[in-house]
Scaffold this active site. Structure first.
Site, PDB file in Angstrom:
ATOM      1  N   SER A 113       0.806  -1.220   0.000  1.00 27.51           N
ATOM      2  CA  SER A 113       0.000   0.000   0.000  1.00 27.51           C
ATOM      3  C   SER A 113       0.838   1.269   0.000  1.00 27.51           C
ATOM      4  O   SER A 113       0.280   2.370   0.007  1.00 27.51           O
ATOM      5  CB  SER A 113      -0.924   0.011   1.224  1.00 27.51           C
ATOM      6  OG  SER A 113      -0.181   0.202   2.414  1.00 27.51           O
ATOM      7  N   THR A 137      -1.706   2.892   2.965  1.00 29.14           N
ATOM      8  CA  THR A 137      -1.161   4.212   3.329  1.00 29.14           C
ATOM      9  C   THR A 137      -0.476   4.118   4.683  1.00 29.14           C
ATOM     10  O   THR A 137      -0.834   3.277   5.507  1.00 29.14           O
ATOM     11  CB  THR A 137      -2.270   5.296   3.439  1.00 29.14           C
ATOM     12  OG1 THR A 137      -2.941   5.399   2.199  1.00 29.14           O
ATOM     13  CG2 THR A 137      -1.735   6.655   3.845  1.00 29.14           C
ATOM     14  N   THR A 177       1.695   6.991   0.343  1.00 30.89           N
ATOM     15  CA  THR A 177       0.836   5.890  -0.101  1.00 30.89           C
ATOM     16  C   THR A 177       1.026   5.590  -1.581  1.00 30.89           C
ATOM     17  O   THR A 177       1.490   6.450  -2.335  1.00 30.89           O
ATOM     18  CB  THR A 177      -0.645   6.273   0.130  1.00 30.89           C
ATOM     19  OG1 THR A 177      -1.483   5.138  -0.126  1.00 30.89           O
ATOM     20  CG2 THR A 177      -1.085   7.397  -0.791  1.00 30.89           C
ATOM     21  N   ARG A 191      -5.426   9.299 -10.823  1.00 30.96           N
ATOM     22  CA  ARG A 191      -6.206   9.556  -9.600  1.00 30.96           C
ATOM     23  C   ARG A 191      -5.286  10.047  -8.475  1.00 30.96           C
ATOM     24  O   ARG A 191      -4.237   9.486  -8.210  1.00 30.96           O
ATOM     25  CB  ARG A 191      -6.903   8.268  -9.176  1.00 30.96           C
ATOM     26  CG  ARG A 191      -7.723   8.375  -7.887  1.00 30.96           C
ATOM     27  CD  ARG A 191      -7.008   7.775  -6.712  1.00 30.96           C
ATOM     28  NE  ARG A 191      -7.879   7.668  -5.530  1.00 30.96           N
ATOM     29  CZ  ARG A 191      -7.428   7.395  -4.313  1.00 30.96           C
ATOM     30  NH1 ARG A 191      -6.147   7.182  -4.099  1.00 30.96           N
ATOM     31  NH2 ARG A 191      -8.268   7.308  -3.291  1.00 30.96           N
ATOM     32  N   THR A 201      -5.742   7.288   6.954  1.00 30.62           N
ATOM     33  CA  THR A 201      -5.611   6.198   5.997  1.00 30.62           C
ATOM     34  C   THR A 201      -7.043   5.785   5.631  1.00 30.62           C
ATOM     35  O   THR A 201      -7.987   6.160   6.313  1.00 30.62           O
ATOM     36  CB  THR A 201      -4.854   4.990   6.600  1.00 30.62           C
ATOM     37  OG1 THR A 201      -5.541   4.542   7.776  1.00 30.62           O
ATOM     38  CG2 THR A 201      -3.428   5.362   6.984  1.00 30.62           C
ATOM     39  N   GLY A 202      -7.185   5.030   4.561  1.00 32.47           N
ATOM     40  CA  GLY A 202      -8.524   4.588   4.185  1.00 32.47           C
ATOM     41  C   GLY A 202      -9.012   5.284   2.934  1.00 32.47           C
ATOM     42  O   GLY A 202      -8.209   5.848   2.172  1.00 32.47           O
TER      43      GLY A 202
HETATM   44  N1  GLY Z   1      -5.941   7.231   1.779  1.00 31.39           N
HETATM   45  C1  GLY Z   1      -5.173   6.858   0.687  1.00 31.39           C
HETATM   46  C2  GLY Z   1      -5.842   7.049  -0.613  1.00 31.39           C
HETATM   47  O1  GLY Z   1      -7.057   7.072  -0.690  1.00 31.39           O
HETATM   48  O2  GLY Z   1      -5.157   7.180  -1.600  1.00 31.39           O
END
Ligand code: GLY
Length: 376
Positions: free
Chosen positions: A105, A225, A243, A253, A276-277
Site C-alpha cells: 500500500s 497508506t 501511499t 487519480r 488512511t482509508g
Molecule cells: N488514503 C489513501 C488514498 O485514498 O489514496
C-alpha cells in the site's frame, strides 16, 4: 451506533490546550485503557527520558503512526532522541515502509494503477515553519515522502505532480526505478482477469467453469497508506503521509494523502492529524484539518477523530456508498496527537483496529475508537 458515537460532543468553545508533562500522556493512555500491546525493543534512550520537563517547550518526544508503522515510530523516536527535527524523523520512519516490498500500500511494492503502473502520493508538514510539501501521482521514485520534503525545503511551491514531480526528484539525484514487484504485478493481473465477465481477460479456469471473472475480493480495492506524526525534543510537531493510493485506480487519480488538510495537517500550537482509508471521503471533508481545529477547540485527539468519522458518515449520501442501514460501507481511519502528548485515533467501521505509538520508553499498539462495529 455504539457508545463512542454517542460521546461525540458538539463543538467546544475555543480554548487553548494546556501544556502538560510526559507523565500526563502515560496517565491518559492508561485511563483510556488503550495500551493494547507493546512492540519492538525499546529504542536507545539518550538522556531525554530523565531530562527535566523544563527542557521541553511542551510534551516530550512521542510519535504515532497507522498500524503498519510499528517500526516507523520506533525509528522516529530513535532519531528524535538523537536530536533530529520531527520532520526528518517522521520521514525517515516512513521510508522504512516505502522501501518494504511486502507492504503493498506504500512506496516500492505498492499495488499499481489500472494500467499496472505504480503511482505514489505523499505530503509532509512542518509545525514550526507552518510549511508543507507534497507530490502526487509520482512514478518511479521509491521515496515520495523525501521528495515531498524537498518540495517544502527547495521550492516556493507546495504540490508537484506527475512528470514534473518525477523530474524534480531526478534533478535532486533520485534514481528512477521500476517499483512494480512481482507480488504486486501478480495481484494486478488477478484483478484485471477478474474485474469483469464481459471482457477478454480470463483468470485460470476449467472448460466447465461458469461465471468466469468478477470474482475479485473487495480487499483488492484497498486503500493502504502510512501516516506518522511526532513531537521532537524542542517540542515541535511535524507529520507525513505516504501511499500508493487506491489499488488499481484510474491512472492519474490523486487521493487524500498528498492534499494538505485532508491526508494530514499540523499546527505547532495544537497538534497533528492524519488519515488512511478511502481518500475520496476524506477529500470531500478535509478531515485532518477538521481534527486539528477540533483539538484547538478543546476536543481530545480521540474525540476529534470521532467527529471527523461522524462528519464523513453524515456526508455520505449516495446509496452506492451505504450499507443496508444507510451507513458508510467503507472505512477511513484517523490518528491524532496533541501538544500535550495525548494520542487518539478512530475509524468509521471498526472494533479491532489499532495504531502505533512510541515514546523513549518503547512502542505500543493503541485501540482505535469507532463509529460502527464492523459486523454491526
Ligand atoms: N488514503 C489513501 C488514498 O485514498 O489514496
Amino acid at each position: 451506533m455504539n457508545k463512542q458515537t454517542e460521546e461525540v460532543k458538539p463543538l467546544a468553545p475555543e480554548s487553548k490546550i494546556q501544556p502538560s508533562s510526559r507523565r500526563d500522556f502515560l496517565k491518559t493512555s492508561t485511563m483510556a485503557g488503550i495500551a493494547a500491546a507493546t512492540f519492538g525493543a525499546a529504542p536507545r534512550v539518550v538522556g531525554a527520558v530523565s531530562a527535566p520537563t523544563a527542557l521541553y517547550k511542551k510534551a516530550g518526544p512521542i510519535a504515532i503512526s497507522s498500524r503498519n508503522g510499528q517500526g516507523t515510530v520506533l525509528k522516529a523516536i530513535e532519531m528524535i532522541q538523537s536530536g533530529a527535527d520531527a520532520l526528518d524523523a517522521v520521514v525517515a520512519g516512513v521510508n522504512l515502509v516505502e522501501e518494504d516490498p511486502e507492504d503493498t500500500s506504500v512506496g516500492y511494492g505498492g499495488l499499481p494503477n489500472a494500467n499496472g503502473v505504480v503511482q505514489l502520493d505523499s505530503a509532509v508538514m512542518h509545525g514550526p515553519t507552518c510549511r508543507a510539501g507534497s507530490v502526487a501521482c509520482i512514478e518511479g521514485i521509491k521515496y515520495p515522502s523525501k521528495v515531498a520534503k524537498l518540495v517544502l525545503e527547495r521550492t516556493d511551491h507546495v504540490n508537484l505532480m506527475g512528470k514534473g514531480a518525477q523530474e524534480f526528484a531526478a534533478m535532486h539525484g533520485f534514481p528512477i526505478e521500476n517499483l512494480l514487484t512481482e507480488k504486486a504485478r501478480k495481484e494486478w493481473v488477478r484483478w484485471k482477469e477478474n474485474m469483469s465477465t464481459m471482457d477478454e481477460y480470463l483468470p485460470p479456469h476449467k472448460p466447465g467453469d461458469k461465471g468466469i471473472g468478477a470474482l475479485s475480493e473487495p480487499i483488492h480495492r484497498h486503500w493502504g497508506t502510512i501516516h506518522c506524526s511526532a513531537i521532537d525534543l524542542a517540542g515541535n510537531i511535524s507529520c507525513v503521509t505516504t501511499t500508493s493510493g487506491l489499488a488499481f485506480k484510474i491512472p492519474g487519480r490523486v487521493g487524500d494523502s498528498p492534499i494538505i488538510g485532508a491526508g494530514l495537517y499540523c499546527d505547532n500550537e495544537v497538534g497533528a492529524a492524519g488519515s488512511t482509508g478511502r481518500g475520496e471521503a476524506n477529500l470531500e471533508n478535509l478531515a485532518s484539518f477538521l481534527i486539528v481545529e477540533r483539538m484547538r477547540a478543546g476536543d481530545s485527539p480521540e474525540q476529534a477523530c470521532l467527529v471527523a468519522c461522524q462528519r464523513i458518515a453524515d456526508h455520505t449520501k449516495l446509496a452506492r456508498l451505504q450499507d443496508s442501514m444507510g451507513r458508510p460501507d467503507f472505512n477511513v481511519q484517523f490518528y491524532a496527537l496533541n501538544m500535550k502528548g495525548e494520542v487518539g485515533g478512530a475509524e468509521i467501521r471498526g472494533g479491532n483496529g489499532t495504531f502505533a505509538v512510541a515514546t523513549p520508553e518503547g512502542g505500543r499498539l493503541v485501540k482505535l475508537a469507532y463509529l460502527y462495529k464492523n459486523n454491526g
